[in-house]
Design an enzyme around this catalytic site. Structure first.
Site: not given
Ligand SMILES: [Zn+2]
Length: 626
Positions: A317-318, A398, A406, A321, A340, A293
């Site tokens: 989705h993006e 990460d 999410y 953001h 998320e 994003e």
């Molecule tokens: Zn995302």
């Protein structure tokens, strides 16, 4: 970001030596000068060396030259800074950067590069005072810089992926999501390529390879982005457009023609779009994620170009953001669900508004299926990683990129919607984004805010059960249930086919949209015989589908069924595409079914074209050593 790390597949928490330097909150605090300084007092970011309460950046002027031959960016990063009255040092994050000269208000100063620590790199520190206003760093990136992927060949391409903490591999920065700054840039690139950033962008190539950029809205460093390649631009709406290489530009303009509709739907839900333009750049297939994003310019994988606009939920989705994440930003990577979870909820609402609840509930059903599977797997390894609020100190942030942030985040917010009602929840969200725009949020502050304005009674709090969702393992008992009549019909057709019906006569494959096809293929029994897969392939030509989600589910089942006719397609898919969401389950399926030699052989060919984000995961999964 649209991705799943599936970290559970890798097992084991990385146990690191204690004593990592983390500096937030240690320096003596002066009367706060900026909102950034104020905000940073609230949460400690264990993934940055910076001490914003002592000295913090407010604006970046980046002057850079990009050299494809040496794979090096040579640049000067000049920052405006604000300092506490008793400030003595400013600290930046760096990984694999060669620092040449550092100046404070024009005067060269001695600098110190501390020892590199796992994941977080090195602290670059030098003296400043309460009167210092500007610092300037001359440096070069390494050819191995983790954020950068250099694509060779007739059409050279460079792109960055900075989230979570890779911005520091190409720009020395205070690489904490709680620190925001505006930026401008001047970038020199080879003639015949266009440079694009998360900023105001050109729409045509310059004759001389010089490009100028401005980003007037404050962003955190993980949203710094650069791409360089022979791309073209097509407008698809008043505020929207796409960039892609010439071979893909027509297909991209068709695929993403509805972007303006998505933008309008998003604004109708939660308020005005804050970033002026919303454009999308189609990257080479090596891009490790579905999308990123980057403000004003989403970076996207070409694997969502299906020819029928069936995978636009990724764009939703993006785009979402632009509010959750880019406008209201998680203070640390332990609060990643605030980015998320809100984004998946918002994405679903955009999809519902534009394509109907029928479609959005199919997506929610698939998301629930993935979440249940992932919760089960993570519970076996590290139950704490199924809490929304994470503890990633001494680990790679990460590791937090799982379905928990999410989809557990999504179902938590959906539970609140159930309890308070949609109208009330929508008005809460609209106010939430407006009140905290261009600011940071951490989990504890969010809970306080929620209790003060929305869950204001014991009855409401009991109905939601914040502790179970945020600080508890697995899926709480009050998790909303989703149902989709269309998905239920697919499940019935699958049960019938597994009991012996015929593909051509009894499966309405051609009437199904991709979500239904994906559900069918991803729920096939692991023990399905190669002969039965051959029957499906002969009936519907599945191995030649243009939809990469469907192809992915097909290839994974082909591996599990050892259906050899798919293996050539499997190899080209894995060599061409670097999207981790596809790679991890496919390589894992080969490992699980005693086909590790095949996995190794394909990986040896594919690895040079993958981004570090993907090789990091696959190296671990395959116990790879060069
Ligand atoms: Zn995302």
């Amino acid at each position: 970001m649209n991705t799943m790390r599936l970290s559970f597949l890798l097992g084991g928490v990385l146990a690191l030596a204690a004593g990592l330097s983390s500096c937030g909150g240690e320096a003596p605090a002066d009367s706060a000068k900026t909102q950034a300084i104020l905000d940073m007092k609230r949460a400690t970011d264990h993934h940055s060396y910076s001490r914003p309460e002592e000295a913090v950046v407010t604006h970046l002027n980046w002057n850079a030259a990009v050299d494809f031959d040496t794979r090096v960016i040579t640049a000067t990063a000049t920052y405006d800074i604000e300092t506490a009255a008793d400030a003595e040092r400013i600290i930046f994050d760096c990984t694999d950067l060669t620092i040449q000269t550092v100046r404070v208000d024009g005067e060269a100063v001695d600098f110190e590069l501390g020892p590199a620590q796992p994941f977080i790199g090195q602290p670059l520190s030098f003296p400043v005072s309460g009167d210092s206003r500007q610092v300037s760093i001359d440096y070069q990136s390494s050819p191995e810089a983790g954020a950068l992927l250099w694509v060779e060949g007739d059409n050279p391409f460079l792109f960055t992926q900075s989230q979570a903490i890779l911005a520091r591999t190409w720009i020395p920065c205070q690489d904490s999501p709680g620190i925001r700054f505006t930026y401008e840039a001047h970038v020199d690139v080879p003639q015949g390529t266009m440079a694009l950033m998360s900023a105001t962008n050109p729409t045509a190539q310059s004759a001389d390879g010089h490009y100028d950029f401005r980003m007037d809205q404050k962003i955190p460093s993980y949203l710094l982005a650069l791409a360089v390649g022979n791309v073209e631009f097509r407008s698809v709406g008043a505020h929207t457009g796409v960039y892609a290489v010439p071979e893909l530009i027509e297909a991209a303009a068709y695929e993403f023609a509805e972007m303006e509709d998505l933008l309008v739907a998003a604004e109708n839900l939660y308020g005005k779009y804050a970033w002026e333009r919303y454009d999308l750049l189609v990257l080479p297939p090596a891009f490790p994620f579905g999308g990123m994003e980057n403000p004003r310019l989403t970076f996207a994988t070409p694997t969502i170009i299906a020819g029928d606009r069936s995978l636009v939920s990724l764009v939703a989705h993006e785009l979402a953001h632009s509010w959750s994440g880019n406008l209201v930003t998680n203070a640390t990577w332990d609060d990643f669900w605030l980015n998320e979870g809100f984004t998946v909820y918002f994405e679903q609402r955009i999809m519902e508004a534009v394509y109907g609840r029928d479609v959005s509930e199919m997506l929610a059903t698939l998301s629930y299926q993935g979440l249940v599977d992932e919760v089960d797997a993570i519970m076996d390894l590290n139950p704490d990683d199924t809490h929304l609020k994470l503890h990633l100190q001494n680990r790679d942030p990460d590791d937090g990129l799982t379905a928990i942030a999410y989809d557990k985040g999504y179902f938590f917010l959906r539970r609140i919607e159930e309890v308070v009602g949609r109208e009330t929840f929508d008005s809460f969200l609209k106010t939430y984004f407006a009140t905290h725009a261009f600011s940071v949020m951490d989990t504890d502050r969010f809970i306080d805010y929620l209790k003060s304005v929305l869950l204001t009674s014991d009855e409401l709090l009991a109905a939601v059960d914040l502790d179970a969702w945020i600080f508890g393992p697995g899926l709480p008992e009050n998790c909303p249930t989703v149902s989709s009549a269309r998905i239920e019909r697919v499940d019935a057709a699958l049960a019938g086919w597994e009991a012996g019906t015929t593909a051509t006569r009894d499966l309405p494959w051609n009437d199904w949209v991709y979500q239904e096809r994906y559900r069918f293929l991803s729920n096939l029994d692991d023990g399905t015989s190669p002969e039965r897969l051959a029957e499906l392939d002969a009936a519907w030509g599945i191995s030649t589908t243009g939809n990469n989600e469907v192809l992915f589910a097909w290839l994974e089942q082909s591996i599990r069924s050892q259906y050899q006719p798919s293996y050539e397609r499997l190899e080209t898919f894995l060599v061409e595409i670097g999207r981790r969401k596809f790679l991890t389950p496919l390589y894992k399926a080969m490992v699980d079914t005693d086909q590790k030699a095949l996995a190794d052989a394909i990986y040896a060919k594919a690895r040079p074209s993958y981004h570090s984000v993907s090789t990091g995961t696959m190296d671990e999964l395959l116990a790879w050593s060069e």
